[in-house]
Design a protein around this motif. Sequence first.
Motif, PDB file in Angstrom:
ATOM      1  N   ILE A  24       0.935  -1.391  -0.041  1.00 24.76           N
ATOM      2  CA  ILE A  24      -0.122  -0.036   0.086  1.00 24.76           C
ATOM      3  C   ILE A  24       0.894   1.192   0.035  1.00 24.76           C
ATOM      4  N   LEU A  25       0.562   2.164  -0.782  1.00 24.34           N
ATOM      5  CA  LEU A  25       1.312   3.358  -1.089  1.00 24.34           C
ATOM      6  C   LEU A  25       0.752   4.663   0.147  1.00 24.34           C
ATOM      7  N   PHE A  26       1.566   5.172   0.732  1.00 21.24           N
ATOM      8  CA  PHE A  26       1.327   6.024   1.532  1.00 21.24           C
ATOM      9  C   PHE A  26       2.145   7.186   1.846  1.00 21.24           C
TER      10      PHE A  26
ATOM     11  N   ASP B 271      -1.371  11.258   4.303  1.00 23.36           N
ATOM     12  CA  ASP B 271      -2.566  10.495   4.163  1.00 23.36           C
ATOM     13  C   ASP B 271      -3.072   9.748   5.601  1.00 23.36           C
TER      14      ASP B 271
ATOM     15  N   ASP C   4      -8.086  -0.168  -6.839  1.00 20.84           N
ATOM     16  CA  ASP C   4      -8.230   1.355  -6.843  1.00 20.84           C
ATOM     17  C   ASP C   4      -9.017   1.647  -5.601  1.00 20.84           C
TER      18      ASP C   4
ATOM     19  N   PHE D 203     -10.996   7.736  -2.635  1.00 22.06           N
ATOM     20  CA  PHE D 203      -9.983   8.772  -2.661  1.00 22.06           C
ATOM     21  C   PHE D 203     -10.600  10.147  -2.422  1.00 22.06           C
TER      22      PHE D 203
ATOM     23  N   SER E 107      -8.150   6.161  -6.564  1.00 14.98           N
ATOM     24  CA  SER E 107      -6.574   6.269  -6.736  1.00 14.98           C
ATOM     25  C   SER E 107      -5.953   5.150  -6.517  1.00 14.98           C
ATOM     26  N   THR E 108      -5.232   4.567  -7.364  1.00 13.68           N
ATOM     27  CA  THR E 108      -4.262   3.313  -7.426  1.00 13.68           C
ATOM     28  C   THR E 108      -3.412   3.376  -6.210  1.00 13.68           C
ATOM     29  N   LYS E 109      -3.672   2.660  -5.214  1.00 19.47           N
ATOM     30  CA  LYS E 109      -3.063   2.700  -3.796  1.00 19.47           C
ATOM     31  C   LYS E 109      -2.591   1.430  -3.560  1.00 19.47           C
TER      32      LYS E 109
ATOM     33  N   HIS F 184      -6.132  12.212   1.402  1.00 14.92           N
ATOM     34  CA  HIS F 184      -4.938  12.966   0.915  1.00 14.92           C
ATOM     35  C   HIS F 184      -4.973  14.456   1.386  1.00 14.92           C
TER      36      HIS F 184
END
Length: 273
Positions: free
Chosen positions: A80-82, A86, A111, A114, A133-135, A172
């Motif tokens: 998971i991108l953070f 966030d 996705d 978001f 968003s692709t996270k 975000h």
Amino acid sequence: MTISAFLPVFNEEARISHALESLQWCDEIIVIDKNSNDRTREIAQSFGAHVKIVCMENSEAYDSNEWQLFIDNCTSEWVILFTASDVLSPILAKEIRTLISKPDFPFDILDVPFRRYVLGIDSPKSPWHARFSTKVMRKSSIILDMKDVHAVARFSGAKYRLENFEKYHMYHLTHENVDKMMSNHIRYWRAEGKSDKFSMGASAKGVLKEFFRVIYKRSFLLGYDGLMLMFAYLSYFMMSFVYKWEAKRGNGQKCYADIRAQISDEWKNFRKL
């Protein structure tokens, strides 16, 4: 299935605890710390052994090597991108965990719902607005291009969208003030100016493209708030062009040095008269 969080930070003592609180459901949290000189690292360590801190040098320009450091240290199948901007709804975290834990889950990329706030404003008319968003993705789906600035990573595989936008979100909360916005933008502008991936022609066309985007989004209907969002958004692309121009055609330092040397010589000759 296990999941690791990617969290790059620099001097985030005011925000990192909120980000880490939203990531406690992850098996591993990899904090890429860019030699913070505040309490960022101390706070991260206080969240337990599953927080792994990897250090790298901070730089005046954005450094995409943070991605490679994360990949090299990530031990999970899922990612998971953070960021420190966030926070994540616990209901969404539970939903993500449930999906990726299914042995027969046929997807590689998620996705998520978001909401991007910019200077405290979130609106469908904001040029930054995106509903999803692709996270979340499998580590194996990540493809890196270290020469890019905004698209260092792209993702290859089957995509699944969590559609319940009204029930849960990833938030975000970026650019709490204008100074913070500009300091962040400068790091990207510097990197873009040095990158071979960008041309001045493409950058100029990009400014025009984004101008029509803000018109299409009708940001101006938000009044002064909308005008602020429009100007802030467009200023990013315009200044990106300026930095690329300077890298390819800028002659200010040499020009001014020549003039100063000329005037200095004139003063030396004047004193001899």
